[in-house]
Design a protein around this motif. Structure first.
Motif, PDB file in Angstrom:
ATOM      1  N   ASP A 215       0.803  -1.230   0.000  1.00 29.44           N
ATOM      2  CA  ASP A 215       0.000   0.000   0.000  1.00 29.44           C
ATOM      3  C   ASP A 215       0.834   1.277   0.000  1.00 29.44           C
ATOM      4  O   ASP A 215       0.280   2.379  -0.043  1.00 29.44           O
ATOM      5  CB  ASP A 215      -0.930   0.023   1.225  1.00 29.44           C
ATOM      6  N   GLY A 216       2.179   1.135   0.058  1.00 30.93           N
ATOM      7  CA  GLY A 216       2.999   2.309   0.327  1.00 30.93           C
ATOM      8  C   GLY A 216       3.583   3.018  -0.873  1.00 30.93           C
ATOM      9  O   GLY A 216       4.192   4.084  -0.732  1.00 30.93           O
ATOM     10  N   ASP A 217       3.418   2.453  -2.074  1.00 37.12           N
ATOM     11  CA  ASP A 217       4.057   3.068  -3.234  1.00 37.12           C
ATOM     12  C   ASP A 217       3.508   4.463  -3.500  1.00 37.12           C
ATOM     13  O   ASP A 217       2.290   4.674  -3.521  1.00 37.12           O
ATOM     14  CB  ASP A 217       3.846   2.194  -4.477  1.00 37.12           C
ATOM     15  N   GLY A 218       4.415   5.412  -3.682  1.00 38.28           N
ATOM     16  CA  GLY A 218       4.020   6.786  -3.987  1.00 38.28           C
ATOM     17  C   GLY A 218       3.781   7.665  -2.784  1.00 38.28           C
ATOM     18  O   GLY A 218       3.561   8.872  -2.937  1.00 38.28           O
ATOM     19  N   THR A 219       3.839   7.091  -1.587  1.00 36.50           N
ATOM     20  CA  THR A 219       3.614   7.886  -0.378  1.00 36.50           C
ATOM     21  C   THR A 219       4.889   8.054   0.448  1.00 36.50           C
ATOM     22  O   THR A 219       4.871   8.725   1.484  1.00 36.50           O
ATOM     23  CB  THR A 219       2.543   7.238   0.505  1.00 36.50           C
ATOM     24  N   GLN A 220       6.002   7.455  -0.001  1.00 32.18           N
ATOM     25  CA  GLN A 220       7.244   7.545   0.759  1.00 32.18           C
ATOM     26  C   GLN A 220       7.715   9.000   0.811  1.00 32.18           C
ATOM     27  O   GLN A 220       7.572   9.746  -0.156  1.00 32.18           O
ATOM     28  CB  GLN A 220       8.333   6.682   0.113  1.00 32.18           C
ATOM     29  N   PRO A 221       8.285   9.423   1.945  1.00 33.73           N
ATOM     30  CA  PRO A 221       8.668  10.831   2.096  1.00 33.73           C
ATOM     31  C   PRO A 221       9.954  11.217   1.367  1.00 33.73           C
ATOM     32  O   PRO A 221      10.199  12.401   1.112  1.00 33.73           O
ATOM     33  CB  PRO A 221       8.855  10.986   3.610  1.00 33.73           C
ATOM     34  N   GLY A 222      10.806  10.242   1.009  1.00 31.41           N
ATOM     35  CA  GLY A 222      12.122  10.559   0.477  1.00 31.41           C
ATOM     36  C   GLY A 222      12.125  10.919  -0.994  1.00 31.41           C
ATOM     37  O   GLY A 222      11.429  10.301  -1.807  1.00 31.41           O
ATOM     38  N   ASP A 223      12.911  11.936  -1.348  1.00 28.46           N
ATOM     39  CA  ASP A 223      13.062  12.426  -2.716  1.00 28.46           C
ATOM     40  C   ASP A 223      14.380  11.892  -3.289  1.00 28.46           C
ATOM     41  O   ASP A 223      15.456  12.279  -2.824  1.00 28.46           O
ATOM     42  CB  ASP A 223      13.055  13.955  -2.706  1.00 28.46           C
ATOM     43  N   PRO A 224      14.358  11.016  -4.300  1.00 30.75           N
ATOM     44  CA  PRO A 224      15.599  10.459  -4.850  1.00 30.75           C
ATOM     45  C   PRO A 224      16.571  11.516  -5.357  1.00 30.75           C
ATOM     46  O   PRO A 224      17.791  11.328  -5.258  1.00 30.75           O
ATOM     47  CB  PRO A 224      15.108   9.561  -5.990  1.00 30.75           C
ATOM     48  N   ALA A 225      16.065  12.628  -5.899  1.00 29.66           N
ATOM     49  CA  ALA A 225      16.965  13.682  -6.384  1.00 29.66           C
ATOM     50  C   ALA A 225      17.759  14.288  -5.234  1.00 29.66           C
ATOM     51  O   ALA A 225      18.960  14.571  -5.373  1.00 29.66           O
ATOM     52  CB  ALA A 225      16.168  14.760  -7.109  1.00 29.66           C
ATOM     53  N   LYS A 226      17.104  14.488  -4.100  1.00 30.34           N
ATOM     54  CA  LYS A 226      17.814  15.018  -2.929  1.00 30.34           C
ATOM     55  C   LYS A 226      18.793  13.991  -2.371  1.00 30.34           C
ATOM     56  O   LYS A 226      19.852  14.343  -1.840  1.00 30.34           O
ATOM     57  CB  LYS A 226      16.812  15.452  -1.865  1.00 30.34           C
ATOM     58  N   ALA A 227      18.450  12.711  -2.503  1.00 33.33           N
ATOM     59  CA  ALA A 227      19.383  11.660  -2.084  1.00 33.33           C
ATOM     60  C   ALA A 227      20.640  11.704  -2.933  1.00 33.33           C
ATOM     61  O   ALA A 227      21.762  11.593  -2.421  1.00 33.33           O
ATOM     62  CB  ALA A 227      18.710  10.294  -2.191  1.00 33.33           C
ATOM     63  N   ALA A 228      20.472  11.866  -4.242  1.00 28.72           N
ATOM     64  CA  ALA A 228      21.635  11.939  -5.136  1.00 28.72           C
ATOM     65  C   ALA A 228      22.516  13.122  -4.781  1.00 28.72           C
ATOM     66  O   ALA A 228      23.754  13.016  -4.785  1.00 28.72           O
ATOM     67  CB  ALA A 228      21.157  12.035  -6.585  1.00 28.72           C
ATOM     68  N   ALA A 229      21.911  14.256  -4.463  1.00 31.54           N
ATOM     69  CA  ALA A 229      22.679  15.441  -4.078  1.00 31.54           C
ATOM     70  C   ALA A 229      23.435  15.197  -2.774  1.00 31.54           C
ATOM     71  O   ALA A 229      24.586  15.634  -2.614  1.00 31.54           O
ATOM     72  CB  ALA A 229      21.754  16.650  -3.947  1.00 31.54           C
ATOM     73  N   ALA A 230      22.795  14.492  -1.832  1.00 32.48           N
ATOM     74  CA  ALA A 230      23.449  14.189  -0.557  1.00 32.48           C
ATOM     75  C   ALA A 230      24.643  13.262  -0.767  1.00 32.48           C
ATOM     76  O   ALA A 230      25.690  13.421  -0.117  1.00 32.48           O
ATOM     77  CB  ALA A 230      22.451  13.549   0.406  1.00 32.48           C
ATOM     78  N   ILE A 231      24.509  12.311  -1.664  1.00 43.15           N
ATOM     79  CA  ILE A 231      25.619  11.401  -1.966  1.00 43.15           C
ATOM     80  C   ILE A 231      26.793  12.183  -2.546  1.00 43.15           C
ATOM     81  O   ILE A 231      27.948  11.979  -2.164  1.00 43.15           O
ATOM     82  CB  ILE A 231      25.145  10.299  -2.931  1.00 43.15           C
ATOM     83  N   ARG A 232      26.509  13.091  -3.454  1.00 43.41           N
ATOM     84  CA  ARG A 232      27.587  13.914  -4.018  1.00 43.41           C
ATOM     85  C   ARG A 232      28.263  14.744  -2.926  1.00 43.41           C
ATOM     86  O   ARG A 232      29.502  14.855  -2.884  1.00 43.41           O
ATOM     87  CB  ARG A 232      27.041  14.835  -5.115  1.00 43.41           C
ATOM     88  N   THR A 233      27.468  15.337  -2.039  1.00 44.17           N
ATOM     89  CA  THR A 233      28.034  16.132  -0.938  1.00 44.17           C
ATOM     90  C   THR A 233      28.978  15.289  -0.098  1.00 44.17           C
ATOM     91  O   THR A 233      30.074  15.732   0.275  1.00 44.17           O
ATOM     92  CB  THR A 233      26.907  16.702  -0.062  1.00 44.17           C
ATOM     93  N   ALA A 234      28.572  14.061   0.211  1.00 48.36           N
ATOM     94  CA  ALA A 234      29.415  13.181   1.029  1.00 48.36           C
ATOM     95  C   ALA A 234      30.699  12.822   0.295  1.00 48.36           C
ATOM     96  O   ALA A 234      31.791  12.819   0.886  1.00 48.36           O
ATOM     97  CB  ALA A 234      28.641  11.918   1.398  1.00 48.36           C
ATOM     98  N   LEU A 235      30.610  12.525  -0.992  1.00 54.19           N
ATOM     99  CA  LEU A 235      31.804  12.145  -1.756  1.00 54.19           C
ATOM    100  C   LEU A 235      32.790  13.300  -1.889  1.00 54.19           C
ATOM    101  O   LEU A 235      34.003  13.084  -1.970  1.00 54.19           O
ATOM    102  CB  LEU A 235      31.398  11.657  -3.150  1.00 54.19           C
ATOM    103  N   GLU A 236      32.269  14.509  -1.907  1.00 56.69           N
ATOM    104  CA  GLU A 236      33.135  15.677  -2.072  1.00 56.69           C
ATOM    105  C   GLU A 236      33.703  16.187  -0.753  1.00 56.69           C
ATOM    106  O   GLU A 236      34.551  17.081  -0.744  1.00 56.69           O
ATOM    107  CB  GLU A 236      32.358  16.799  -2.761  1.00 56.69           C
ATOM    108  N   ALA A 237      33.258  15.631   0.372  1.00 59.40           N
ATOM    109  CA  ALA A 237      33.723  16.089   1.679  1.00 59.40           C
ATOM    110  C   ALA A 237      35.191  15.717   1.902  1.00 59.40           C
ATOM    111  O   ALA A 237      35.674  14.704   1.393  1.00 59.40           O
ATOM    112  CB  ALA A 237      32.858  15.478   2.783  1.00 59.40           C
ATOM    113  N   ASP A 238      35.885  16.549   2.659  1.00 59.09           N
ATOM    114  CA  ASP A 238      37.281  16.252   2.995  1.00 59.09           C
ATOM    115  C   ASP A 238      37.387  14.988   3.843  1.00 59.09           C
ATOM    116  O   ASP A 238      38.360  14.241   3.728  1.00 59.09           O
ATOM    117  CB  ASP A 238      37.902  17.437   3.754  1.00 59.09           C
TER     118      ASP A 238
END
Length: 280
Positions: A215-238
């Motif tokens: 029943d949960g498809d389409g109601t999840q709170p997470g945005d994949p685009a923001k996840a991708a941005a967070a991954i890039r931020t982590a990879l670029e961190a010192d």
């Protein structure tokens, strides 16, 4: 990561894989997008023909992985970021899960990624740098009824990744384990979520998880685009983290789980420590 990079992203046709590919393209990088069915990537390839190419590969076909990686390196000169993202949801109590289902899930979530890692590492070691991104889950830190098989594969991936990080650090290679909570990736969608044959005895436990996923498809709170941005931020961190939980639900669940583990450890510490030889 100021210089353009070459990304190899598995499971790139949808969800996190597609979002990561789009984020890399937007940053000026080049993406080799791996998927079983590449037609879903036709629009991205048409829009960015000089930034992305699609390659058909089932990551459980480990015999072909080395050939694909060698071809990518031969044509692009290097692989800077490997993203092991290909995966699927599986729901079922342990008794409901067949041996074949469990083995197939390990092939997809552990043995495929391990083969890709082993194929890219000689190239990354030679270039003295790179990054390996492992898409795990909040289910790689904790589990609950109905997600035992899924979590078993993610626990295994995290154990492999923690050792890997220590082994490749001297070569300038980063390892990032990503632990998302509930995101709108399509994994819960029709035809995407996989359910073991139901046993009514587990309706009140694994059954609750089965209904949540169904029943949960389409109601999840997470945005994949923001996840991708967070991954890039982590990879670029010192000083990038080894583990990167994503989403309020993931952070809250992992913190709660760590509190429970610490509390239980303290409660049983005396018994745990009283297991050594009495040599004195």
């Amino acid at each position: 990561m100021s210089n353009p990079k070459i990304w190899l992203v598995t499971g790139a046709s949808s969800g996190f894989g597609r979002a990561i590919a789009q984020d890399a393209i937007a940053a000026g990088d080049t993406v080799v997008a791996v998927a079983r069915r590449t037609a879903a990537l036709d629009d991205l390839v048409a829009a960015h023909p000089d930034r992305i190419e699609a390659i058909s590969l089932d990551v459980t076909d480990t015999a072909r992985i080395e050939e694909v990686v060698a071809d990518v390196v031969a044509r692009h000169g290097r692989i800077d970021v490997l993203v092991n993202n290909a995966g699927r949801t599986q729901v079922g109590a342990i008794e409901e899960t067949t041996d074949a289902e469990l083995r197939q899930l390990f092939d997809l979530h552990l043995f495929g990624p391990a083969a890709l890692i082993k194929a890219v590492l000689p190239h990354m070691r030679a270039q003295r740098g790179g990054a390996i991104v492992q898409l795990s889950s909040v289910g790689g830190q904790l589990s609950f009824a109905g997600f035992g098989a899924y979590s078993a594969t993610k626990f295994a991936l995290e154990g492999l990744s923690e050792a890997l990080a220590a082994e490749v650090r001297p070569f300038g290679i980063k390892v990032l384990v990503v632990e998302p909570g509930a995101f709108r990736t399509g994994l819960f969608g029709p035809g995407a979520a996989y359910f073991s044959t139901e046993n009514p005895a587990y309706d009140a436990t694994a059954g609750d998880t089965r209904r949540m996923v169904a029943d949960g498809d389409g109601t999840q709170p997470g945005d994949p685009a923001k996840a991708a941005a967070a991954i890039r931020t982590a990879l670029e961190a010192d000083n990038p983290p080894l583990r990167l939980p994503l989403g309020d639900d993931a952070v809250d669940a992992i913190l709660g789980h760590l509190d429970t583990v610490r509390s239980e450890l303290h409660e049983w510490e005396k018994v745990s420590r009283a297991t050594t030889f009495d040599d004195e």
